[in-house]
Design a protein around this motif. Structure first.
Motif, PDB file in Angstrom:
ATOM      1  N   THR A  35     -22.513  39.680  86.899  1.00 55.68           N
ATOM      2  CA  THR A  35     -21.100  40.074  86.969  1.00 55.68           C
ATOM      3  C   THR A  35     -20.669  40.763  85.684  1.00 55.68           C
ATOM      4  O   THR A  35     -19.993  41.801  85.721  1.00 55.68           O
ATOM      5  N   ARG A  36     -21.054  40.207  84.543  1.00 55.18           N
ATOM      6  CA  ARG A  36     -20.712  40.830  83.263  1.00 55.18           C
ATOM      7  C   ARG A  36     -21.362  42.209  83.130  1.00 55.18           C
ATOM      8  O   ARG A  36     -20.738  43.158  82.653  1.00 55.18           O
ATOM      9  N   ALA A  37     -22.616  42.325  83.550  1.00 53.71           N
ATOM     10  CA  ALA A  37     -23.315  43.614  83.460  1.00 53.71           C
ATOM     11  C   ALA A  37     -22.657  44.649  84.375  1.00 53.71           C
ATOM     12  O   ALA A  37     -22.513  45.817  83.990  1.00 53.71           O
ATOM     13  N   VAL A  82     -20.680  27.250  81.928  1.00 58.81           N
ATOM     14  CA  VAL A  82     -21.960  27.865  81.581  1.00 58.81           C
ATOM     15  C   VAL A  82     -22.857  26.845  80.880  1.00 58.81           C
ATOM     16  O   VAL A  82     -24.057  26.775  81.150  1.00 58.81           O
ATOM     17  N   GLY A 112     -23.528  35.019  86.886  1.00 58.55           N
ATOM     18  CA  GLY A 112     -22.520  35.281  85.852  1.00 58.55           C
ATOM     19  C   GLY A 112     -22.921  36.443  84.955  1.00 58.55           C
ATOM     20  O   GLY A 112     -22.109  37.306  84.629  1.00 58.55           O
ATOM     21  N   ASP A 113     -24.198  36.484  84.577  1.00 59.44           N
ATOM     22  CA  ASP A 113     -24.690  37.591  83.755  1.00 59.44           C
ATOM     23  C   ASP A 113     -24.639  38.907  84.520  1.00 59.44           C
ATOM     24  O   ASP A 113     -24.316  39.955  83.950  1.00 59.44           O
ATOM     25  N   GLU A 171     -29.821  46.779  82.905  1.00 59.35           N
ATOM     26  CA  GLU A 171     -29.514  45.363  82.700  1.00 59.35           C
ATOM     27  C   GLU A 171     -29.011  44.735  84.001  1.00 59.35           C
ATOM     28  O   GLU A 171     -29.414  43.624  84.359  1.00 59.35           O
ATOM     29  N   HIS A 175     -30.774  41.606  86.077  1.00 58.22           N
ATOM     30  CA  HIS A 175     -30.066  40.381  86.453  1.00 58.22           C
ATOM     31  C   HIS A 175     -30.068  40.193  87.969  1.00 58.22           C
ATOM     32  O   HIS A 175     -30.183  39.068  88.458  1.00 58.22           O
ATOM     33  N   ALA A 200     -26.341  30.951  86.840  1.00 61.01           N
ATOM     34  CA  ALA A 200     -26.227  31.543  85.505  1.00 61.01           C
ATOM     35  C   ALA A 200     -26.476  33.046  85.548  1.00 61.01           C
ATOM     36  O   ALA A 200     -25.749  33.834  84.920  1.00 61.01           O
ATOM     37  N   GLN A 201     -27.482  33.465  86.290  1.00 60.17           N
ATOM     38  CA  GLN A 201     -27.794  34.887  86.384  1.00 60.17           C
ATOM     39  C   GLN A 201     -26.703  35.644  87.141  1.00 60.17           C
ATOM     40  O   GLN A 201     -26.477  36.821  86.866  1.00 60.17           O
TER      41      GLN A 201
END
Length: 163
Positions: free
Chosen positions: A71-73, A6, A68-69, A107, A111, A65-66
């Protein structure tokens, strides 16, 4: 290891955007006649390519990067779907759970929009470099669409009417 990746992606994005802006200033100065001389055209063409390749690299890094964000969301949203309190409502969801699910979904949508916009910017940079089979009209249309998407992402969110 993930934190290191990251960090590297963030560095690529920052360096790419810095090179893009710096090289674009040289291109502007050349086209405005501030930089002139026998080698000015060649210098402007070189910096135009540097600018567009840097924009491409920064856009790809931003999309990564987005992603990854996103995936987390989506993981958070999935976890919330499984967390329902059967004693809260006949539907099985309390007001706090419903609000948390809505916030997680919003969210994730934000993303997803950022991933699509960054990927479109990367594709636009390649098109401007002549690396795609798009016509000038298609490239211009893509540029307008990407600009509109960026403007829409900066606009404040609408308040929904609740009863």
């Amino acid at each position: 290891m993930f934190a290191s990746l990251v960090s590297r992606v963030a560095q690529v994005k920052a360096v790419g955007m810095a090179l893009y802006v710096g090289a674009d200033h040289v291109v502007w100065a050349t086209s405005a006649g501030v930089l002139s001389g026998e080698r000015a055209k060649a210098r402007g063409d070189f910096f135009q390519k540097v600018s567009l390749w840097s924009w491409f690299a920064a856009s790809v890094a931003s999309a990564a990067a987005q992603t990854g964000d996103l995936t987390r969301a989506l993981d958070e949203m999935s976890a919330l779907k499984g967390d329902t309190d059967p004693d809260a409502d006949p539907d099985g969801a309390s007001r706090a759970d419903t609000e948390a699910k809505r916030a997680a979904a919003a969210e994730a949508r934000a993303h997803m929009g950022a991933v699509v916009t960054s990927a479109a910017q990367a594709f636009l940079a390649l098109a401007l470099l002549g690396k795609t089979p798009l016509t000038k009209r298609h490239v211009a249309s893509l540029g307008v669409a990407v600009s509109l998407a960026n403007c829409a992402s900066l606009a404040p969110s609408r308040k929904s009417k609740t009863a």
